[in-house]
Design an enzyme around this catalytic site. Sequence first.
Site, PDB file in Angstrom:
ATOM      1  N   THR A  20       0.670  -1.061  -0.006  1.00 57.40           N
ATOM      2  CA  THR A  20      -0.149   0.073  -0.122  1.00 57.40           C
ATOM      3  C   THR A  20       0.854   1.291  -0.060  1.00 57.40           C
ATOM      4  OG1 THR A  20      -0.184   0.181   2.380  1.00 57.40           O
ATOM      5  CG2 THR A  20      -1.834  -1.273   1.188  1.00 57.40           C
ATOM      6  N   ASP A  52       0.006  -5.060   3.725  1.00 58.26           N
ATOM      7  CA  ASP A  52       1.403  -4.615   3.941  1.00 58.26           C
ATOM      8  C   ASP A  52       1.095  -2.985   3.973  1.00 58.26           C
ATOM      9  OD1 ASP A  52       4.096  -5.181   4.955  1.00 58.26           O
ATOM     10  OD2 ASP A  52       4.222  -3.522   3.180  1.00 58.26           O
ATOM     11  N   TYR A  57       4.249   5.646   4.852  1.00 56.65           N
ATOM     12  CA  TYR A  57       3.540   5.734   3.526  1.00 56.65           C
ATOM     13  C   TYR A  57       2.603   6.858   3.762  1.00 56.65           C
ATOM     14  CZ  TYR A  57       5.689   1.050   2.870  1.00 56.65           C
ATOM     15  OH  TYR A  57       6.515   0.443   2.892  1.00 56.65           O
ATOM     16  N   GLN A 172      11.122  -8.684   5.351  1.00 56.46           N
ATOM     17  CA  GLN A 172      10.742  -8.168   4.061  1.00 56.46           C
ATOM     18  C   GLN A 172      11.932  -7.434   3.448  1.00 56.46           C
ATOM     19  OE1 GLN A 172       7.759  -4.718   3.025  1.00 56.46           O
ATOM     20  NE2 GLN A 172       6.873  -6.036   4.714  1.00 56.46           N
ATOM     21  N   GLY A 200       8.350  -4.915  -3.881  1.00 55.99           N
ATOM     22  CA  GLY A 200       8.994  -4.424  -5.283  1.00 55.99           C
ATOM     23  C   GLY A 200       8.825  -5.689  -6.202  1.00 55.99           C
ATOM     24  N   LEU A 202       7.152  -5.870  -8.829  1.00 58.95           N
ATOM     25  CA  LEU A 202       7.208  -5.507 -10.118  1.00 58.95           C
ATOM     26  C   LEU A 202       8.177  -4.241 -10.418  1.00 58.95           C
ATOM     27  CD1 LEU A 202       3.242  -5.158 -10.110  1.00 58.95           C
ATOM     28  CD2 LEU A 202       4.704  -6.970 -11.318  1.00 58.95           C
ATOM     29  N   LYS A 210       4.691  -1.484 -19.091  1.00 58.44           N
ATOM     30  CA  LYS A 210       3.989  -0.405 -19.520  1.00 58.44           C
ATOM     31  C   LYS A 210       5.119   0.859 -19.635  1.00 58.44           C
ATOM     32  CE  LYS A 210       2.135   0.939 -15.204  1.00 58.44           C
ATOM     33  NZ  LYS A 210       0.716   1.172 -14.422  1.00 58.44           N
ATOM     34  N   ALA A 275      -0.509  -2.082  -5.446  1.00 55.78           N
ATOM     35  CA  ALA A 275      -1.665  -1.563  -6.616  1.00 55.78           C
ATOM     36  C   ALA A 275      -2.288  -0.431  -6.313  1.00 55.78           C
ATOM     37  CB  ALA A 275      -2.548  -2.899  -6.725  1.00 55.78           C
TER      38      ALA A 275
END
Length: 306
Positions: A20, A52, A57, A172, A200, A202, A210, A275
């Site tokens: 998140t 998570d 954040y 993590q 991470g 991605l 993309k 996401a």
Amino acid sequence: MIYQKLGETGCKVSRVGLGTWAMGGDFWGSVTEQQAIATVRSALDRGINLVDTAPAYGKGRAERLVGRAIQGRRDEVVLATKIGLVWEGGMRHCLAPETLAGQLEASLMRLQVETVDLLQIHWPDPQTPLEDTLTELERLQRAGKFRYLGVSNFDLPLLQEALSKGSVVSVQNEYSLLCRAPEALMPLCEREGVTLMGYGSLAGGMLTGKYRGMPEERYDRRVKFYPYFKQPHLGRALRTVEALEKAARERGVLPAQMAIAWTLAHQHTVALAGAKTPEQVRSNAKAAELTLSAAEMDGLISFPDE
Ligand SMILES: NC(=O)c1ccc[n+]([C@@H]2O[C@H](COP(=O)([O-])OP(=O)(O)OC[C@H]3O[C@@H](n4cnc5c(N)ncnc54)[C@H](OP(=O)(O)O)[C@@H]3O)[C@@H](O)[C@H]2O)c1
């Protein structure tokens, strides 16, 4: 969804978890409150129970939004947050024992819960002996403020030290096709029954296919954390993306799903994929059920930096 034990505990976590960080809204372009809440709920609808987050954040924004999103659904979530990054002017590492109760209480308030399932030390704090931090965290654990302890961004010697001094169920660290450093931790994780939670997966979005880099005027702050969007790492990233696209076409899946599945090959690993929308989370969830062959796995690696 596929689930596995968190460490050696009786708690089962989804192999694909929801990250998140982007919901903080400060590092990744904007994510509206409505969008963030819908994304978390959509993860739960798809059987993703590992969510998570962290106080860092968006200086508490992501925790607050997660807290709102899970109202009425607390029992569907293995709620993971972190401790040890505080903002005072800038962000700084702080694991000083006398600050930990206050840091954790603030997280519980933002999340609107009595206890979190997994509390993770966000980053090591070189100013504080690890043992002092662990002693105070054990006290907070006994007081029921969290169920299990994890660490994050720990290298092998530090993980060994943590394991020798306390009960740690997960580590993590960044883990993806473009960052394989945690493989050095895997034998220890296997021996000690520690879950490797790869973040991470991605590479900050690079491995979705993309992006072909990011022009300077469009940089958001993720580029400071994930260096793959520019040289000297961009060349290797793009070759990996091409390999992912080819392999994904052959399997009839998406490159992002292939990238997440690659990190799940090791049985002690779970993948955290960030996401921003329900569509992204629905797509990422499917990667848990995708098993890659040895040939597919090998075909995606070994592109050197330029
Ligand atoms: N412990 C730590 O120090 C630490 C550090 C970093 C992250 N983490 C945790 O790990 C989580 C995952 O890592 P991350 O969020 O940094 O990076 P990531 O998962 O590698 O990338 C996430 C980004 O990729 C894009 N994306 C995701 N799924 C997609 C899809 N299906 N199709 C197209 N684009 C998609 C989205 O951004 P765009 O749409 O804008 O491209 C999303 O914000 C974090 O959210 C956080 O919970 C922890």
